[in-house]
Design a protein around this motif. Structure first.
Motif: not given
Length: 204
Positions: A42-44, A61-64, A55-59, A100-102
């Motif tokens: 669900t949602d990455n 948070n879940l990747l958009s 999958l996250e951004d550098g902060n 991205a960040t895994l």
């Protein structure tokens, strides 16, 4: 007269997905197994027995849906006139297509590493041939193979951080090598693609 342009190469991630390989046929075809009894995606975020991948951004948070290309480079090309006709040339270049960040969090101590690979599908199917593009995914200094069809997964070792509350982060960078194109009659298109990153636990 020749003018040079740097245009934002909008490498939008159309459907960012982290996927755990589950189906028996796929596991056999790839030559490894991920034995899990319950999986959600669900949602990455992929959750399975003993492992969660995000999958996250550098902060953190879940990747958009469009976040994977936030670090992408511009594709450089030249434009000139030939008998009142615009012609374009894409020189050989190395570019970052996205990243991205895994984050991997392990709750089963027998999971000490993961198998990872990716599949990329270009929106314009002719883009790799037109521009001579090949890709490689860097995962914290280790290159993970990928293609438009299927590949053998790369085993990536986990540290004790993966068992911590915050899990272990891997910085993903999708690199592109552009072989270049001779004079083109059409202006270079935006390179849009879908990338799916597959993660499967390896147990001892």
């Amino acid at each position: 007269m020749t003018t040079y342009k740097n245009e934002r190469n909008r490498k939008k991630l159309l459907v960012p997905v982290v996927a755990l390989v589950l189906c028996a046929a796929a596991m056999i075809g790839l030559g490894y197994a991920a034995l899990v009894s319950d999986v959600t995606n669900t949602d990455n975020v992929v959750a399975a027995d003993g492992l969660t991948a995000r999958l996250e951004d550098g902060n953190g948070n879940l990747l958009s849906s469009s976040g994977f290309d936030a670090t992408a480079d511009d594709l450089t090309y030249s434009n000139s006139q030939n008998n009142s006709t615009n012609v374009y040339k894409v020189p050989a270049q190395n570019i970052v297509l996205g990243g991205a960040t895994l984050n991997i969090h392990v709750t089963d101590p027998s999971v000490t590493s993961v198998n990872v690979y990716y599949v990329i599908t270009w929106t314009d199917a002719s883009a790799p041939a037109t521009y001579g593009i090949t890709t490689a995914l860097d995962m914290g200094g280790q290159t993970v193979a990928g293609t438009a069809t299927s590949v053998s997964p790369a085993a990536v070792n986990l540290t004790s951080d993966a068992s911590s509350v915050d899990g272990q982060d891997f910085v993903l960078v999708l690199n592109g090598t552009v072989a270049g194109s001779d004079v083109l009659s059409n202006k270079p298109v935006d390179l849009t693609y879908t990338i799916t990153i597959y993660v499967s636990p390896i147990t001892v």
